[in-house]
Write a protein that holds these residues in place. Sequence first.
Motif, PDB file in Angstrom:
ATOM      1  N   CYS A 196       0.842  -1.198   0.000  1.00 12.14           N
ATOM      2  CA  CYS A 196       0.000   0.000   0.000  1.00 12.14           C
ATOM      3  C   CYS A 196       0.880   1.253   0.000  1.00 12.14           C
ATOM      4  O   CYS A 196       1.849   1.327   0.750  1.00 12.14           O
ATOM      5  N   GLY A 197       0.520   2.228  -0.820  1.00  6.83           N
ATOM      6  CA  GLY A 197       1.285   3.463  -0.895  1.00  6.83           C
ATOM      7  C   GLY A 197       1.077   4.375   0.297  1.00  6.83           C
ATOM      8  O   GLY A 197       1.879   5.265   0.546  1.00  6.83           O
ATOM      9  N   ALA A 198      -0.004   4.173   1.047  1.00  4.52           N
ATOM     10  CA  ALA A 198      -0.280   5.021   2.210  1.00  4.52           C
ATOM     11  C   ALA A 198       0.484   4.553   3.443  1.00  4.52           C
ATOM     12  O   ALA A 198       1.146   5.352   4.112  1.00  4.52           O
ATOM     13  N   CYS A 199       0.402   3.262   3.751  1.00  4.77           N
ATOM     14  CA  CYS A 199       1.034   2.763   4.981  1.00  4.77           C
ATOM     15  C   CYS A 199       2.326   1.988   4.714  1.00  4.77           C
ATOM     16  O   CYS A 199       3.140   1.833   5.607  1.00  4.77           O
ATOM     17  N   GLU A 251       2.571  -1.128   4.324  1.00  5.36           N
ATOM     18  CA  GLU A 251       2.498  -2.444   4.962  1.00  5.36           C
ATOM     19  C   GLU A 251       1.538  -3.402   4.261  1.00  5.36           C
ATOM     20  O   GLU A 251       1.882  -4.549   4.027  1.00  5.36           O
ATOM     21  N   GLY A 252       0.320  -2.963   3.985  1.00  7.22           N
ATOM     22  CA  GLY A 252      -0.702  -3.845   3.433  1.00  7.22           C
ATOM     23  C   GLY A 252      -0.402  -4.275   2.015  1.00  7.22           C
ATOM     24  O   GLY A 252       0.141  -3.514   1.212  1.00  7.22           O
ATOM     25  N   LYS A 253      -0.755  -5.507   1.683  1.00  6.86           N
ATOM     26  CA  LYS A 253      -0.540  -6.031   0.334  1.00  6.86           C
ATOM     27  C   LYS A 253      -1.551  -5.421  -0.637  1.00  6.86           C
ATOM     28  O   LYS A 253      -2.713  -5.247  -0.303  1.00  6.86           O
ATOM     29  N   LEU A 254      -1.086  -5.113  -1.842  1.00  2.44           N
ATOM     30  CA  LEU A 254      -1.971  -4.568  -2.867  1.00  2.44           C
ATOM     31  C   LEU A 254      -2.849  -5.642  -3.497  1.00  2.44           C
ATOM     32  O   LEU A 254      -3.987  -5.391  -3.842  1.00  2.44           O
ATOM     33  N   PHE A 255      -2.317  -6.840  -3.655  1.00  2.00           N
ATOM     34  CA  PHE A 255      -2.989  -7.876  -4.429  1.00  2.00           C
ATOM     35  C   PHE A 255      -3.471  -9.028  -3.562  1.00  2.00           C
ATOM     36  O   PHE A 255      -2.785  -9.450  -2.635  1.00  2.00           O
ATOM     37  N   LYS A 256      -4.654  -9.540  -3.905  1.00  2.00           N
ATOM     38  CA  LYS A 256      -5.141 -10.758  -3.258  1.00  2.00           C
ATOM     39  C   LYS A 256      -4.926 -11.963  -4.164  1.00  2.00           C
ATOM     40  O   LYS A 256      -5.123 -13.091  -3.759  1.00  2.00           O
ATOM     41  N   GLY A 257      -4.530 -11.719  -5.381  1.00  2.00           N
ATOM     42  CA  GLY A 257      -4.183 -12.747  -6.347  1.00  2.00           C
ATOM     43  C   GLY A 257      -3.016 -12.244  -7.169  1.00  2.00           C
ATOM     44  O   GLY A 257      -2.360 -11.269  -6.798  1.00  2.00           O
ATOM     45  N   TYR A 258      -2.765 -12.892  -8.306  1.00  2.00           N
ATOM     46  CA  TYR A 258      -1.633 -12.484  -9.145  1.00  2.00           C
ATOM     47  C   TYR A 258      -1.758 -11.024  -9.573  1.00  2.00           C
ATOM     48  O   TYR A 258      -0.833 -10.236  -9.392  1.00  2.00           O
ATOM     49  N   LEU A 259      -2.886 -10.628 -10.149  1.00  3.19           N
ATOM     50  CA  LEU A 259      -3.133  -9.236 -10.529  1.00  3.19           C
ATOM     51  C   LEU A 259      -4.450  -8.701  -9.988  1.00  3.19           C
ATOM     52  O   LEU A 259      -4.868  -7.601 -10.334  1.00  3.19           O
ATOM     53  N   ASP A 270      -9.787  -4.675  -2.451  1.00  2.00           N
ATOM     54  CA  ASP A 270     -10.678  -3.513  -2.489  1.00  2.00           C
ATOM     55  C   ASP A 270     -10.186  -2.407  -1.564  1.00  2.00           C
ATOM     56  O   ASP A 270     -10.402  -1.232  -1.826  1.00  2.00           O
ATOM     57  N   ALA A 271      -9.546  -2.803  -0.481  1.00  2.00           N
ATOM     58  CA  ALA A 271      -8.993  -1.848   0.488  1.00  2.00           C
ATOM     59  C   ALA A 271      -7.718  -2.452   1.070  1.00  2.00           C
ATOM     60  O   ALA A 271      -7.532  -3.667   1.055  1.00  2.00           O
ATOM     61  N   CYS A 272      -6.870  -1.599   1.596  1.00  3.80           N
ATOM     62  CA  CYS A 272      -5.630  -2.076   2.217  1.00  3.80           C
ATOM     63  C   CYS A 272      -5.981  -2.881   3.466  1.00  3.80           C
ATOM     64  O   CYS A 272      -6.712  -2.397   4.328  1.00  3.80           O
ATOM     65  N   PRO A 273      -5.456  -4.101   3.588  1.00  2.00           N
ATOM     66  CA  PRO A 273      -5.754  -4.899   4.784  1.00  2.00           C
ATOM     67  C   PRO A 273      -5.139  -4.328   6.054  1.00  2.00           C
ATOM     68  O   PRO A 273      -5.548  -4.690   7.150  1.00  2.00           O
ATOM     69  N   HIS A 274      -4.190  -3.411   5.934  1.00  2.28           N
ATOM     70  CA  HIS A 274      -3.522  -2.848   7.114  1.00  2.28           C
ATOM     71  C   HIS A 274      -4.136  -1.514   7.548  1.00  2.28           C
ATOM     72  O   HIS A 274      -4.479  -1.332   8.709  1.00  2.28           O
ATOM     73  N   CYS A 275      -4.297  -0.574   6.598  1.00  2.00           N
ATOM     74  CA  CYS A 275      -4.787   0.760   6.971  1.00  2.00           C
ATOM     75  C   CYS A 275      -6.197   1.056   6.452  1.00  2.00           C
ATOM     76  O   CYS A 275      -6.781   2.076   6.807  1.00  2.00           O
ATOM     77  N   GLY A 276      -6.741   0.207   5.593  1.00  2.00           N
ATOM     78  CA  GLY A 276      -8.093   0.395   5.091  1.00  2.00           C
ATOM     79  C   GLY A 276      -8.234   1.361   3.925  1.00  2.00           C
ATOM     80  O   GLY A 276      -9.343   1.710   3.543  1.00  2.00           O
ATOM     81  N   ARG A 277      -7.142   1.791   3.322  1.00  2.00           N
ATOM     82  CA  ARG A 277      -7.200   2.717   2.183  1.00  2.00           C
ATOM     83  C   ARG A 277      -7.988   2.101   1.032  1.00  2.00           C
ATOM     84  O   ARG A 277      -7.756   0.963   0.640  1.00  2.00           O
TER      85      ARG A 277
END
Length: 127
Positions: A16-19, A21-29, A33-40
């Motif tokens: 995630c570009g905000a925190c 920490e959070g992963k951007l992808f839940k699959g390959y691409l 929908d939201a950052c799992p760490h900060c909720g962005r």
Amino acid sequence: MEHKQTPILSGIRQRCGACGEGKLFKGYLKLNDACPHCGRDMTAADTADGPAFFVGFGVLILMAPFLFLVPMSPLPVGLKILAMIGVGVAVTLLCLWLLPVAKGVLLNLQLHHKAQEASFDKPPRNP
């Protein structure tokens, strides 16, 4: 002291570009929908075909010399065929490796700069 990640560095790390920490992808691409760490909210940006264009163009520039030199080499035909298959595999693997990185960078840049789809509904202003 907390160090803020740039959108490019966090995109390369596919975070995630905000925190950072959070992963951007839940699959390959497939984006979260939201950052799992900060909720962005990550649904506000759409990279469309941009990552594929940049990756394809970059890989083409890197691999083009091999595509020209292998057929002109003095190797036997069988080795030329094997070399071309090897170049094809290298191109494919390089594209597959770089595509999520490029998508992460472009997504983070769009969210960071609050990029929006162009709108031409407004009438032009009179001088």
